[in-house]
Write a protein that holds these residues in place. Sequence first.
Motif, PDB file in Angstrom:
ATOM      1  N   VAL A 284      27.041  55.463 -36.338  1.00 49.92           N
ATOM      2  CA  VAL A 284      26.786  55.201 -34.917  1.00 49.92           C
ATOM      3  C   VAL A 284      25.510  54.380 -34.750  1.00 49.92           C
ATOM      4  O   VAL A 284      25.445  53.467 -33.917  1.00 49.92           O
ATOM      5  CB  VAL A 284      26.672  56.547 -34.163  1.00 49.92           C
ATOM      6  CG1 VAL A 284      26.247  56.318 -32.722  1.00 49.92           C
ATOM      7  CG2 VAL A 284      27.996  57.307 -34.239  1.00 49.92           C
ATOM      8  N   ALA A 285      24.501  54.685 -35.577  1.00 53.96           N
ATOM      9  CA  ALA A 285      23.212  53.993 -35.454  1.00 53.96           C
ATOM     10  C   ALA A 285      23.322  52.500 -35.727  1.00 53.96           C
ATOM     11  O   ALA A 285      22.445  51.730 -35.331  1.00 53.96           O
ATOM     12  CB  ALA A 285      22.192  54.603 -36.416  1.00 53.96           C
ATOM     13  N   ASN A 286      24.389  52.074 -36.411  1.00 53.14           N
ATOM     14  CA  ASN A 286      24.541  50.659 -36.739  1.00 53.14           C
ATOM     15  C   ASN A 286      25.124  49.841 -35.592  1.00 53.14           C
ATOM     16  O   ASN A 286      25.096  48.610 -35.644  1.00 53.14           O
ATOM     17  CB  ASN A 286      25.479  50.499 -37.942  1.00 53.14           C
ATOM     18  CG  ASN A 286      24.822  50.883 -39.253  1.00 53.14           C
ATOM     19  OD1 ASN A 286      24.113  51.875 -39.310  1.00 53.14           O
ATOM     20  ND2 ASN A 286      25.051  50.100 -40.294  1.00 53.14           N
ATOM     21  N   LEU A 287      25.692  50.530 -34.594  1.00 58.00           N
ATOM     22  CA  LEU A 287      26.454  49.810 -33.568  1.00 58.00           C
ATOM     23  C   LEU A 287      25.575  49.346 -32.416  1.00 58.00           C
ATOM     24  O   LEU A 287      24.674  50.058 -31.975  1.00 58.00           O
ATOM     25  CB  LEU A 287      27.573  50.714 -33.050  1.00 58.00           C
ATOM     26  CG  LEU A 287      28.558  51.191 -34.134  1.00 58.00           C
ATOM     27  CD1 LEU A 287      29.605  52.119 -33.529  1.00 58.00           C
ATOM     28  CD2 LEU A 287      29.209  50.017 -34.852  1.00 58.00           C
ATOM     29  N   HIS A 288      25.846  48.152 -31.941  1.00 54.47           N
ATOM     30  CA  HIS A 288      25.150  47.585 -30.788  1.00 54.47           C
ATOM     31  C   HIS A 288      26.191  47.194 -29.747  1.00 54.47           C
ATOM     32  O   HIS A 288      27.075  46.378 -30.053  1.00 54.47           O
ATOM     33  CB  HIS A 288      24.379  46.325 -31.179  1.00 54.47           C
ATOM     34  CG  HIS A 288      23.269  46.554 -32.137  1.00 54.47           C
ATOM     35  ND1 HIS A 288      21.943  46.518 -31.778  1.00 54.47           N
ATOM     36  CD2 HIS A 288      23.287  46.838 -33.465  1.00 54.47           C
ATOM     37  CE1 HIS A 288      21.182  46.746 -32.846  1.00 54.47           C
ATOM     38  NE2 HIS A 288      21.981  46.946 -33.875  1.00 54.47           N
ATOM     39  N   PRO A 289      26.107  47.734 -28.513  1.00 53.04           N
ATOM     40  CA  PRO A 289      27.020  47.283 -27.455  1.00 53.04           C
ATOM     41  C   PRO A 289      26.809  45.795 -27.195  1.00 53.04           C
ATOM     42  O   PRO A 289      25.687  45.292 -27.283  1.00 53.04           O
ATOM     43  CB  PRO A 289      26.596  48.108 -26.238  1.00 53.04           C
ATOM     44  CG  PRO A 289      25.788  49.233 -26.785  1.00 53.04           C
ATOM     45  CD  PRO A 289      25.156  48.740 -28.049  1.00 53.04           C
ATOM     46  N   VAL A 290      27.897  45.115 -26.899  1.00 52.58           N
ATOM     47  CA  VAL A 290      27.822  43.681 -26.623  1.00 52.58           C
ATOM     48  C   VAL A 290      27.683  43.478 -25.112  1.00 52.58           C
ATOM     49  O   VAL A 290      28.532  43.944 -24.352  1.00 52.58           O
ATOM     50  CB  VAL A 290      29.095  42.965 -27.117  1.00 52.58           C
ATOM     51  CG1 VAL A 290      29.056  41.484 -26.760  1.00 52.58           C
ATOM     52  CG2 VAL A 290      29.271  43.157 -28.615  1.00 52.58           C
ATOM     53  N   PRO A 291      26.614  42.820 -24.667  1.00 50.57           N
ATOM     54  CA  PRO A 291      26.465  42.552 -23.229  1.00 50.57           C
ATOM     55  C   PRO A 291      27.709  41.838 -22.687  1.00 50.57           C
ATOM     56  O   PRO A 291      28.317  41.007 -23.385  1.00 50.57           O
ATOM     57  CB  PRO A 291      25.233  41.642 -23.158  1.00 50.57           C
ATOM     58  CG  PRO A 291      24.437  41.991 -24.385  1.00 50.57           C
ATOM     59  CD  PRO A 291      25.445  42.330 -25.433  1.00 50.57           C
ATOM     60  N   ASP A 292      28.057  42.165 -21.418  1.00 52.22           N
ATOM     61  CA  ASP A 292      29.315  41.675 -20.843  1.00 52.22           C
ATOM     62  C   ASP A 292      29.410  40.154 -20.814  1.00 52.22           C
ATOM     63  O   ASP A 292      30.507  39.596 -20.889  1.00 52.22           O
ATOM     64  CB  ASP A 292      29.467  42.209 -19.404  1.00 52.22           C
ATOM     65  CG  ASP A 292      29.767  43.704 -19.414  1.00 52.22           C
ATOM     66  OD1 ASP A 292      30.168  44.228 -20.486  1.00 52.22           O
ATOM     67  OD2 ASP A 292      29.578  44.350 -18.364  1.00 52.22           O
ATOM     68  N   ASN A 293      28.258  39.481 -20.679  1.00 53.92           N
ATOM     69  CA  ASN A 293      28.352  38.024 -20.528  1.00 53.92           C
ATOM     70  C   ASN A 293      28.480  37.273 -21.854  1.00 53.92           C
ATOM     71  O   ASN A 293      28.456  36.051 -21.877  1.00 53.92           O
ATOM     72  CB  ASN A 293      27.144  37.484 -19.740  1.00 53.92           C
ATOM     73  CG  ASN A 293      25.854  37.581 -20.543  1.00 53.92           C
ATOM     74  OD1 ASN A 293      25.722  38.462 -21.396  1.00 53.92           O
ATOM     75  ND2 ASN A 293      24.932  36.689 -20.280  1.00 53.92           N
ATOM     76  N   ILE A 294      28.593  38.012 -22.958  1.00 56.73           N
ATOM     77  CA  ILE A 294      28.849  37.347 -24.245  1.00 56.73           C
ATOM     78  C   ILE A 294      30.339  37.470 -24.556  1.00 56.73           C
ATOM     79  O   ILE A 294      30.884  38.573 -24.563  1.00 56.73           O
ATOM     80  CB  ILE A 294      28.030  37.988 -25.395  1.00 56.73           C
ATOM     81  CG1 ILE A 294      26.537  38.000 -25.065  1.00 56.73           C
ATOM     82  CG2 ILE A 294      28.270  37.237 -26.702  1.00 56.73           C
ATOM     83  CD1 ILE A 294      25.666  38.709 -26.108  1.00 56.73           C
ATOM     84  N   THR A 295      30.977  36.337 -24.795  1.00 56.75           N
ATOM     85  CA  THR A 295      32.406  36.401 -25.117  1.00 56.75           C
ATOM     86  C   THR A 295      32.592  37.068 -26.480  1.00 56.75           C
ATOM     87  O   THR A 295      31.673  37.113 -27.298  1.00 56.75           O
ATOM     88  CB  THR A 295      33.028  34.989 -25.181  1.00 56.75           C
ATOM     89  OG1 THR A 295      32.443  34.290 -26.298  1.00 56.75           O
ATOM     90  CG2 THR A 295      32.801  34.205 -23.893  1.00 56.75           C
TER      91      THR A 295
END
Lengths: 317, 317
Positions: free
Chosen positions: A119-130
Amino acid sequence: MKGIWLEDKQLELKTDLPIPTPPSGESLVRVVRAGICNTDLELLRGYYPYTGILGHEFVGIVEQGPDNLINKRVVGEINAVCGQCRFCRSGIPTHCEQRTVLGIINRNGALAEYLTLPVANLHPVPDNITTDAATFTEPLAAALEIQEQIAIAPEARVLVVGDGKLGQLVAQTLALTGCDLLVIGRHTEKLGKLEPKGIKVGFADLVKPKSFDIAVECTGNPEGFNLALQGLRPRGTLVLKSTYAGKLTLDASALVVDEITVIGSRCGPFAKALELLAKDKVDVTSLIETTYPLEQGLAAFDRAQQRGVLKVLLNMD
Amino acid sequence: MKGIWLEDKQLELKTDLPIPTPPSGESLVRVVRAGICNTDLELLRGYYPYTGILGHEFVGIVEQGPDNLINKRVVGEINAVCGQCRFCRSGIPTHCEQRTVLGIINRNGALAEYLTLPVANLHPVPDNITTDAATFTEPLAAALEIQEQIAIAPEARVLVVGDGKLGQLVAQTLALTGCDLLVIGRHTEKLGKLEPKGIKVGFADLVKPKSFDIAVECTGNPEGFNLALQGLRPRGTLVLKSTYAGKLTLDASALVVDEITVIGSRCGPFAKALELLAKDKVDVTSLIETTYPLEQGLAAFDRAQQRGVLKVLLNMD
């Protein structure tokens, strides 16, 4: 599930792989897009004896994991670390002695329908990035690692050798520092992607010997290394950014006489890469050569290995 | 005058060389003692196509020059520089583009009865330093260059690979920093010179992989380089102190994956070397293997090339 399996330097599209069960502390991620990297091609050539699903550049959707990540688009850092060894404790977890590395060392990779990562490796992707753009987070972070390792002053004269996928990202991120940048390549079309961004480009004959403060080697071949070395002024710094399947033979006396510093450079900061993508500071989608469905993964590798081809993506959606 | 002449990889004792006339800004120095360095042996093997009098480690008496130096014992920095090129102007005169180097590049060296050097290159030798000891000023300065390039913290774990002339000086100067030092060599007798000084010594099997912060390569051979590399922790620093007559083949991927820094290191600070000698902080005279008169210079080279031999001096007195 389906996945691109590497074993004994042979690729296979497997269709009967089990969907992985995430161990404690890990998430199950459904992969939606993945990229083929030169490291994948080097692994195929035997750079490191890896057996398993290839791939470490991806965007996915979290299907099992903490509430705040469920159903979110994520990218993931590729080193899964122990947190307890001497290197983790000394603040360099990417060099963990016990690490597994997504699609590279003892951990099935991203060229499949599902993967697991801590889990610590994951980064949510901001909505404005395709999703296509976010697939470049990992290599973009690797390019940014250079700036974590050495200070690049605006007056620095910087040479990038290589106009491929990595060279393009390195060039774009270095250009953001305002340094005096020259990118050397062999392909007019690839160099042409950088020129409209105001980046000076050219062929090897443009490199004036002993004139650059910093040179970044992004070709992975000895000619590239030697060009970078020749371009450096005494006491200059050569950043070694590529993995090499073979041995590198060099003129060590030149390193000594000119007191050159050579720095190896690997994985970099995901958060900074995502920030650049969110702010549209780098153009990554123009580097996409083509996209194949996962089912045509072997054809995608054939294409990725052709000379002059930029990023080949796989689509799992 | 007599001098040891190198031409086409052949040494000759010439007896009819003219006593040089110092150009403007240079002094005429009568050489009283000189040392044979590994770089001299590499030049003999063809490391660089030099023709002329060999030798760059010396003590001499100023016979022509400014009043404050006349009849004084001096040592001399080996790079004679222009003071005007881009490297001189940017504060790194030892990398002068136009430089001549005593007994190495376009300037007759010290293995002769007389030499000339720019007045600015000369350093008077404090009275309490013997002439034999002062002959080590140049290589001692080269050893000290390491500390000019990288900070060595007292808690740093430092590996020196090589127990020869250079390794001995590097080890002694590094020991002064109080760092956690291990010197690896192949000769019990040479290592035995360091052990009484409280320096840990041993053979290659003592090197625990990935355990040192800094490794200094003083052997000039690929095995030494690879041992230094294997001993380094991720993000460690490898100082390349030797000149190599041949090419060096290395595992560049190891540099990248472990993000190793390699630093080439050459000439160093004479003033600091003389200070250490004056304060008796390093023991150099125990490194003298033997001394020959200049007339037996060829025999001296034969001896210096034998395996396991430490410093061979030539006496012109």
